[in-house]
Every structure is written in structure tokens, then in C-alpha cells.
Design a protein around this motif. Sequence first.
Motif, PDB file in Angstrom:
ATOM      1  N   TYR A  10       0.833  -1.204   0.000  1.00 18.69           N
ATOM      2  CA  TYR A  10       0.000   0.000   0.000  1.00 18.69           C
ATOM      3  C   TYR A  10       0.869   1.256   0.000  1.00 18.69           C
ATOM      4  O   TYR A  10       0.676   2.153  -0.820  1.00 18.69           O
ATOM      5  N   ASP A  42      -8.178  -2.855   3.083  1.00 20.14           N
ATOM      6  CA  ASP A  42      -7.992  -2.423   1.692  1.00 20.14           C
ATOM      7  C   ASP A  42      -9.068  -1.474   1.195  1.00 20.14           C
ATOM      8  O   ASP A  42      -9.008  -0.987   0.071  1.00 20.14           O
ATOM      9  N   PRO A  54      -7.937   2.779   1.630  1.00 20.57           N
ATOM     10  CA  PRO A  54      -7.180   1.789   2.393  1.00 20.57           C
ATOM     11  C   PRO A  54      -6.606   2.439   3.654  1.00 20.57           C
ATOM     12  O   PRO A  54      -6.319   3.638   3.664  1.00 20.57           O
TER      13      PRO A  54
END
Length: 141
Positions: A10, A42, A54
Motif C-alpha cells: 500500500y 484495503d 485503504p
Amino acid sequence: MNIQQQINDYITSLPDSRRSDLQALHQRILQELPDCRLWFLDGKDETGKTVSNPSIGYGFQRIVYADGKTKDFYQAGISAPTTGISVYIMGLKDKKYLANTFGSRLGKATVTSYCIKFKNLKAIDVDVLLEAIKDGIQQTS
């Protein structure tokens, strides 16, 4: 894929402007809270539809709803929406607590009942932000 790998993926997926700040903030939180439980959400619901940004979560609390149902969730979280960085401090009873306690010392940030938003780390006092996160976690432990 484990949670740490999801977090790393991420962070590396973010544009440079937010990536370095979110990585730095994540590392500072881990230094301050080395034994906390890590979470990664997420932003998708059970059908795969995107319902939120997220987020990386820290700590553990069990939320009890009015109907008696419970949900395990993080105590504090960070996210990098398109406008900067958001820090979520979950489970505070007093909706004005964050603004009244930390708002004037944070710097250039918007403070709501459970969220602190800012453009980048240079705009705020990171030590005060970490104080707010630790205080929120202590209140919900």
C-alpha cells in the motif's frame, strides 16, 4: 499475503508526495507502539466494492453496538487519501475531545470527532500527533 506485506505494498503504491510521509509516520507509530497489533484494510467491502480509502491500523478494541453485536477493530489508523494524510482515533466517547485537547497544538490540521487531517508532515507537530494517538489508544484499552 501477510499484513506487513499488504502495508508495504500500500505504501509503495502511493505517489511520492504521500508515500514518504506515510512511511515516516508509520515508522514513528511503530517506534512508539512496538507491541501493538497491526491491521490493514484495503477499503473494500465483502462484495469487493470500494467503500473507503485503504488504511493501516494499530492496536485492538472490541466495539459493542447498541444491538449487542460486536466487532474487532483497530484503535488508531492512518490513510493517505488524495488530499494528504488522515489519522483516525477510534472509540473516543467525547466527540470534541481531539479538537479541544490537541487541536491548537497540532499545527495546520483539521480535527473532527475522530479524525485528524493534514496535507503533509511538515504542516503539523508530529510529536503532538503521536501524543494524540497514544492517548486515544490508552482511552480505549
